[in-house]
Design an enzyme around this catalytic site. Structure first.
Site, PDB file in Angstrom:
ATOM      1  N   HIS A   1      -3.962  -8.600  15.843  1.00 47.38           N
ATOM      2  CA  HIS A   1      -4.157  -7.395  15.022  1.00 47.38           C
ATOM      3  C   HIS A   1      -5.039  -7.772  13.835  1.00 47.38           C
ATOM      4  CE1 HIS A   1      -3.380  -3.771  12.874  1.00 47.38           C
ATOM      5  NE2 HIS A   1      -2.200  -4.053  12.366  1.00 47.38           N
TER       6      HIS A   1
ATOM      7  N   HIS B   1       0.826  -1.224   0.000  1.00 47.53           N
ATOM      8  CA  HIS B   1       0.000   0.000   0.000  1.00 47.53           C
ATOM      9  C   HIS B   1       0.857   1.269   0.000  1.00 47.53           C
ATOM     10  CE1 HIS B   1       0.323   0.214   4.384  1.00 47.53           C
ATOM     11  NE2 HIS B   1      -0.503  -0.783   4.602  1.00 47.53           N
TER      12      HIS B   1
ATOM     13  N   HIS C   1       6.300  -8.995  11.189  1.00 45.56           N
ATOM     14  CA  HIS C   1       7.018  -8.869   9.909  1.00 45.56           C
ATOM     15  C   HIS C   1       8.517  -8.961  10.185  1.00 45.56           C
ATOM     16  CE1 HIS C   1       3.515  -7.261   7.700  1.00 45.56           C
ATOM     17  NE2 HIS C   1       3.316  -6.424   8.703  1.00 45.56           N
TER      18      HIS C   1
ATOM     19  N   ASP D   1       2.842  -5.777  14.792  1.00 39.35           N
ATOM     20  CA  ASP D   1       3.594  -4.859  13.914  1.00 39.35           C
ATOM     21  C   ASP D   1       4.804  -4.218  14.598  1.00 39.35           C
ATOM     22  OD1 ASP D   1       2.130  -5.131  11.578  1.00 39.35           O
ATOM     23  OD2 ASP D   1       0.793  -3.467  12.015  1.00 39.35           O
TER      24      ASP D   1
ATOM     25  N   TYR E   1      10.670   0.928   8.459  1.00 42.77           N
ATOM     26  CA  TYR E   1       9.349   0.459   8.887  1.00 42.77           C
ATOM     27  C   TYR E   1       8.759   1.414   9.925  1.00 42.77           C
ATOM     28  CZ  TYR E   1       5.792  -2.810  10.507  1.00 42.77           C
ATOM     29  OH  TYR E   1       4.594  -3.388  10.846  1.00 42.77           O
TER      30      TYR E   1
ATOM     31  N   HIS F   1      -0.734  -1.125  16.040  1.00 39.90           N
ATOM     32  CA  HIS F   1      -0.860  -0.173  14.969  1.00 39.90           C
ATOM     33  C   HIS F   1      -2.299   0.350  14.785  1.00 39.90           C
ATOM     34  CE1 HIS F   1      -0.843  -0.063  10.233  1.00 39.90           C
ATOM     35  NE2 HIS F   1      -0.626   1.142  10.698  1.00 39.90           N
TER      36      HIS F   1
ATOM     37  N   GLU G   1      -5.589  -6.171  10.949  1.00 44.33           N
ATOM     38  CA  GLU G   1      -5.274  -5.709   9.588  1.00 44.33           C
ATOM     39  C   GLU G   1      -5.107  -6.929   8.671  1.00 44.33           C
ATOM     40  OE1 GLU G   1      -2.179  -2.717   9.293  1.00 44.33           O
ATOM     41  OE2 GLU G   1      -2.818  -2.206   7.260  1.00 44.33           O
TER      42      GLU G   1
ATOM     43  N   ASP H   1      -3.148  -8.008   6.469  1.00 42.41           N
ATOM     44  CA  ASP H   1      -1.886  -8.730   6.234  1.00 42.41           C
ATOM     45  C   ASP H   1      -1.641  -9.782   7.314  1.00 42.41           C
ATOM     46  OD1 ASP H   1      -1.610  -6.402   7.793  1.00 42.41           O
ATOM     47  OD2 ASP H   1       0.543  -6.247   7.434  1.00 42.41           O
TER      48      ASP H   1
HETATM   49 FE1  FEO Z   1      -0.796  -3.146  10.780  1.00 41.20          FE
HETATM   50 FE2  FEO Z   1       1.314  -5.501   9.390  1.00 41.20          FE
HETATM   51  O1  FEO Z   1      -0.283  -4.650   9.770  1.00 41.20           O
END
Ligand code: FEO
Length: 395
Positions: free
Chosen positions: A77, A23, A222, A163, A191, A144, A79, A81
């Site tokens: 989380h 994104h 990640h 995150d 990041y 996040h 989100e 991903d």
């Molecule tokens: Fe806030 Fe890696 O997602």
């Protein structure tokens, strides 16, 4: 690949080697979506992956345990991903109860049909016993998203931090001491600058909560796992959460016929001195991700744009719009730029820098058509002022 964090605790995520646009984040080293399997008297999957990679996660999981053995799936989380694979995962793990907080349940139910999932709600301070070990939940709102939380295993001094402390960094190695430290810190910093920077206050609150935990290992959602350098990344987050400046001056610009570029060169020359890192960045020779990363720890920024249609050039406007959203704090700044028959570029830059509440050290530097020798001397003097300001920073 060694995927074992501790006995009975393994990485089962997905390495996304080829993604280059996350994104609009320029992921030049790809990324990973980390999910972890904890096998104790109870078996738990912590987080999932992006929807298209659900079957890869399930294959990794099936190599370690029978899917029908999984008792819980923790969602730290919502989100996509990390939660995008949940519909497929919940279908494939028939016994599993989803464990999340109330806000997370609400967010998930707006993304997916969660009506048939068994759900157990947890809140900060609650724990889930697995047998020899227990999972402790720590809500970390806005790091996040509002529903984000950490899962902590005190018996292992292990924090699953979603995150936070992550990096967009695909690597065949899973641990911080198996990769180049320089690359790792570079990616962790990028990041932070591009994902976490607007959340400085929640990050500070989150670090306070983390300070109350004994942490030897941090397993983010990640990138690689911090097992040898956990203290370093915690300290780096302390610095980044306040955009702590280093003696660095950036001269960022876009130019049409070379006049703003000439001004930028003089400002850079003026700012350059021993002990100060001075960098010249042409916005069309860089990208938003790199520029935000450089701004994070800069002491001062000179930002220039030639005038186009009575305003900034489009890429200069894009950079300032992006930085405005990320809200880097505590920078000294000045605007500069050339124009033709009417002003607009430098003035629009000046307004954008002031909107970020930076310390604006002077009125915009302007040149009409070509910068005169007097204007170029003024640019060099302005650069010198920024260089001197940066030099006063104590690291
Ligand atoms: Fe806030 Fe890696 O997602």
């Amino acid at each position: 690949m060694n995927t074992t964090l501790r006995e009975g605790i393994d990485w089962v995520g997905y390495l996304d080697w080829t993604v280059r646009d996350f994104h609009s984040y320029h992921t030049e080293r790809g990324t990973s979506y980390n999910a972890y399997l904890v096998r104790d008297e109870k078996t738990v999957l912590i987080d999932t992956v992006k929807a298209p990679y659900a079957d890869r996660l399930l294959k990794n999981l099936a190599a370690l345990t029978d899917p029908s053995n999984v008792d819980y799936v923790i969602c730290n989380h919502a989100e996509p991903d990390h939660a995008g694979a949940l519909p497929r995962v919940m279908e494939a793990l028939p016994r599993a109860t989803l464990v999340c907080n109330r806000k997370c349940q609400s967010t998930l139910s707006q993304y997916y049909d969660a009506s048939r999932w068994k759900i157990r709600l947890v809140a900060s301070g609650e724990e889930l016993s697995l047998g020899r070990r227990a999972l402790h939940f720590v809500e970390t709102p806005m790091v996040h998203w509002p529903e984000s939380m950490f899962t902590y295993v005190p018996e292992e001094k292990l924090l699953f931090s979603m995150d936070a402390f992550g990096q967009h960094y695909a690597s065949s190695e899973r641990f911080d001491d198996e990769v180049s430290l320089c690359t790792l810190i570079e990616e962790a910093k990028a990041y932070y600058a591009n994902i976490v920077m607007p959340l400085g206050k929640p990050v500070a609150a989150c670090l306070k909560k983390a300070a109350g935990l004994e942490i030897e290992m941090i397993a983010p959602a990640h990138g690689v796992i911090w097992r040898s350098r956990a203290a370093e990344i915690l300290q780096a987050y302390e610095d980044w959460s306040v955009c702590r400046p280093t003696p660095k001056v950036l001269v960022i610009y876009d130019t049409m016929w070379g006049s703003t570029a000439a001004m930028a060169g003089e400002i850079l020359e003026g700012a350059s001195r021993p002990g100060v890192e001075a960098k010249l960045i042409h916005v069309r020779g860089s990208n938003l991700t790199q520029i935000a990363t450089e701004v994070l720890d800069a002491a001062a920024v000179a930002f220039g744009s030639a005038t186009l249609n009575r305003g900034m050039m489009p890429m200069a406007a894009a950079v300032l719009s992006y930085l405005g959203g990320l809200r880097p704090v505590g920078k000294a700044g000045l605007a500069f730029g050339s124009c033709g028959w009417g002003p607009g570029g430098a003035e629009a830059v000046d307004a954008a820098l002031r909107a970020m509440q930076w310390e604006i050290v002077r009125e915009p530097l302007r040149a009409q058509y070509r910068p005169t020798p007097e204007v170029l001397s003024e640019c060099a003097a302005a650069g010198k002022m920024l260089g001197e300001k940066a030099k006063q920073i104590v690291v």
